[in-house]
Design an enzyme around this catalytic site. Structure first.
Site, short mmCIF file in Angstrom:
data_model
loop_
_atom_site.label_atom_id
_atom_site.label_comp_id
_atom_site.label_asym_id
_atom_site.label_seq_id
_atom_site.Cartn_x
_atom_site.Cartn_y
_atom_site.Cartn_z
N ARG A 15 -21.24 4.88 -28.22
CA ARG A 15 -20.95 6.10 -29.29
C ARG A 15 -19.71 6.04 -29.72
O ARG A 15 -19.13 6.97 -30.46
CB ARG A 15 -21.61 7.40 -28.97
CG ARG A 15 -23.08 7.32 -29.16
CD ARG A 15 -23.76 8.66 -28.28
NE ARG A 15 -23.86 8.48 -26.85
CZ ARG A 15 -24.20 9.34 -26.14
NH1 ARG A 15 -24.25 10.62 -26.60
NH2 ARG A 15 -24.21 8.96 -24.83
N GLN A 74 -20.19 -5.03 -11.92
CA GLN A 74 -21.42 -4.67 -12.17
C GLN A 74 -22.07 -5.56 -13.28
O GLN A 74 -21.70 -5.14 -14.37
CB GLN A 74 -21.90 -3.35 -12.27
CG GLN A 74 -23.25 -2.95 -12.24
CD GLN A 74 -23.55 -1.54 -12.64
OE1 GLN A 74 -23.00 -0.79 -13.31
NE2 GLN A 74 -24.67 -1.06 -12.31
C1 UD1 Z 1 -26.04 11.08 -14.83
C2 UD1 Z 1 -26.99 11.68 -13.50
C3 UD1 Z 1 -27.35 13.05 -13.97
C4 UD1 Z 1 -26.14 13.86 -14.34
C5 UD1 Z 1 -25.41 13.33 -15.33
C6 UD1 Z 1 -23.93 13.94 -15.62
C7 UD1 Z 1 -27.98 9.69 -12.57
C8 UD1 Z 1 -29.29 8.96 -12.44
N1 UD1 Z 1 -28.17 10.76 -13.43
O1 UD1 Z 1 -26.81 10.81 -15.71
O2 UD1 Z 1 -28.08 13.45 -13.12
O3 UD1 Z 1 -26.58 15.24 -14.83
O4 UD1 Z 1 -24.88 11.86 -15.00
O5 UD1 Z 1 -23.36 13.30 -16.53
O6 UD1 Z 1 -26.93 9.26 -11.96
N2 UD1 Z 1 -22.76 3.74 -14.94
C9 UD1 Z 1 -22.58 2.59 -14.55
N3 UD1 Z 1 -23.28 1.58 -14.16
C10 UD1 Z 1 -24.75 1.78 -14.27
C11 UD1 Z 1 -24.91 3.16 -14.94
C12 UD1 Z 1 -24.18 4.03 -15.45
O7 UD1 Z 1 -21.21 2.37 -14.10
O8 UD1 Z 1 -25.58 1.08 -14.11
C13 UD1 Z 1 -21.84 4.96 -15.26
C14 UD1 Z 1 -21.64 5.09 -16.70
O9 UD1 Z 1 -20.61 4.26 -17.33
C15 UD1 Z 1 -21.41 6.52 -16.75
C16 UD1 Z 1 -21.92 7.09 -15.47
O10 UD1 Z 1 -22.24 6.02 -14.74
O11 UD1 Z 1 -19.89 6.53 -16.74
C17 UD1 Z 1 -22.98 7.81 -15.67
O12 UD1 Z 1 -24.26 7.13 -16.15
P1 UD1 Z 1 -25.19 7.51 -17.24
O13 UD1 Z 1 -26.33 6.66 -17.45
O14 UD1 Z 1 -24.44 8.11 -18.35
O15 UD1 Z 1 -26.00 8.68 -16.46
P2 UD1 Z 1 -26.44 9.86 -17.25
O16 UD1 Z 1 -27.90 9.55 -17.72
O17 UD1 Z 1 -25.60 10.75 -17.97
#
Ligand code: UD1
Ligand code: CA
Length: 455
Positions: A15, A74
């Site tokens: 986004r 990752q």
């Molecule tokens: C996550 C939390 C949620 C919380 C929210 C707060 C989980 C499952 N959920 O959800 O409870 O309320 O954050 O903002 O943790 N990332 C990686 N690798 C991955 C996945 C994510 O580096 O494989 C990083 C993303 O770049 C991001 C962060 O982790 O910066 C959060 O990931 P995202 O998938 O956005 O989690 P949410 O669905 O927002």
């Protein structure tokens, strides 16, 4: 307590609509990930591990040379739990503290409170109370208020969706427990991801106490997904910096129209007018006054310096009691002594001006070493470039350089030399003498008629 900071930074940030990976998007001139790393450093964490993925080369390149950072790749973004698992080989013993590369405003104070809540044997979650919790994981508690689990929005029941206490994502947990729990995560959920948040229920099942700490300021744990949120946090951050300066005694005529993209040290009674941008490392002495629309980058200003409107100064030092502008431009490597005056439309580059030197208007002084009390009149140019190489102009103390003179470098003007207006100086000028070099033969033609407009 040994702390392993793990920063999740593998996400793409679609986004943002940008070629720059999300965690490199700058807040106050510094990549968001840089702010998060600094928060980790402020805790004196034993290890700083960044989980990176999207835009990997760019991310690594941006932090090249920051040797205290460990990197874990990752390849595929399979969820926050999977991301943390990638960091485990880079971690030691003690406690893990999970941060996010796109949550740049988190403070060391809150992280210390979270670590204190975790203690070393507990799991601690930073929560927040939201008027609109949509999108966040909800904190599920039992009748006594003990945390049972975190349920993601997409997996939540209607009753759970009504919970306003949310997971900010910031978690502290014992390393040894994480090493047991993470391999046991399953991705049988609405998003098919390995959720870090599922370790909360595992902790409960294993009899590990779950503590919570609640963020007081909702912006602190906030994440950035798009430019609008980035702009919003930029304003929050700038307001915080303005407040710190105000508390330190700086007068900001409008704290909402002030930007600091770096650090500033200041004395007392500093006054800053509107639309001033301070970048890099800035040092301001006592009583410095900065007018409107001024841009300073890596600049040191001595006591009592006055910078008037629309002045630009980069990588330079200005001595006490000097005044610059309006509309002065000081390019890198300039060093101005005390009580120097640089007026409008004067450009300096790699110029040294001795105490009391003056260049009041319309001059270019590049690669110049200028003595004390020298007067540079309007229109003076140091011709420092022959099209291939740069040369130095040296001007002795108390010299006077008349209006519209060109000093063709390399050339030396001795102490107390007086250069007549309109001279093109190509040979060294001696001390205590008038040097003049003008086309001769001024004449007047009596009876000459002015041109008239064609009908
Ligand atoms: C996550 C939390 C949620 C919380 C929210 C707060 C989980 C499952 N959920 O959800 O409870 O309320 O954050 O903002 O943790 N990332 C990686 N690798 C991955 C996945 C994510 O580096 O494989 C990083 C993303 O770049 C991001 C962060 O982790 O910066 C959060 O990931 P995202 O998938 O956005 O989690 P949410 O669905 O927002
Ligand atoms: Ca998110």
């Amino acid at each position: 307590m040994t702390v392993n900071v793990i920063i999740l930074a593998a996400g793409q940030g679609k986004r943002m609509n940008s070629r720059l990976p999300k965690v490199l998007q700058p807040l106050a001139g510094k990549p968001m990930l840089g702010h998060v790393l600094d928060a980790g450093r402020a805790l004196a964490a034993e290890r700083l591990v960044v989980v990176y993925g999207h835009g990997g080369e760019q991310v690594l390149a941006a932090f090249q040379g920051q040797v205290d950072v460990r990197w874990a790749h990752q390849a595929e973004q399979l969820g926050t739990g999977h991301a943390v698992a990638q960091a485990l080989p880079e971690c030691g013993d003690g406690v893990a503290l999970i941060l996010y590369g796109d949550c740049p405003l988190i403070t060391p104070a809150t992280l210390r409170a979270l670590l204190a809540a975790a203690g070393g044997d507990k799991l601690a979650v930073l929560t927040a109370i939201m008027d609109n919790p949509t999108g966040y994981g909800r904190i599920v508690r039992d009748a006594e208020g003990k945390v049972l689990s975190i349920v993601e929005q997409k997996d939540a029941s209607e009753a759970q969706k009504a919970i306003r206490e949310i997971n900010t994502g910031f978690i502290a947990a014992p390393m040894a427990r994480l090493r047991e729990w993470l391999p046991r995560l399953k991705n049988a959920n609405a998003q098919g991801e390995y959720y870090l948040t599922d370790v909360i229920a595992m902790a409960v099942a294993d009899g590990v106490a779950v503590a919570t700490e609640t963020a007081k300021d909702p912006f602190e744990p906030a994440g950035v997904n798009d430019k609008r949120q980035l702009a919003e946090l930029e304003r929050v951050y700038q307001r915080q910096q303005a407040d710190k300066l105000l508390a330190g005694g700086v007068t900001l005529l409008d704290p909402a129209r002030f930007d600091l993209r770096g650090t500033v040290e200041h004395g007392q009674d500093v006054e800053i007018d509107v639309n001033v941008i301070l970048e890099g490392t800035i040092k301001l002495g006592h009583g410095v006054k900065i007018g409107p629309n001024v841009y300073l980058k890596n600049v040191t200003l001595g006591d009592g310096v006055v910078i008037k409107a629309n002045t630009v100064i980069e990588d330079s030092t200005v001595g006490a009691g000097s005044d610059l502008g309006p509309f002065a431009r000081v390019r890198p490597d300039s060093v101005l002594g005390e009580k120097v005056h640089v007026g409008n439309f004067v450009e300096l580059k790699k110029a040294r001006l001795g105490n009391g030197a003056k260049a009041g208007h319309l001059a270019y002084l590049g690669d110049a070493v200028i003595g004390e009390r020298v007067n540079i009149s309007a229109g003076v140019i140091t011709c420092n470039y022959d099209g291939a190489n740069k040369f130095v102009t040296t001007i002795g103390d108390d010299a006077f350089i008349g209006t519209d003179s060109q000093l063709v470098a390399p050339v030396t003007i001795a102490d107390r030399a007086y250069i007549a207006a309109g001279s093109t100086i190509t040979v060294d000028a001696p001390a205590d003498a008038l040097t003049i070099c003008r086309a001769r033969g001024q004449k007047s033609i009596p009876g000459w008629k002015r041109p008239t407009k064609n009908k």
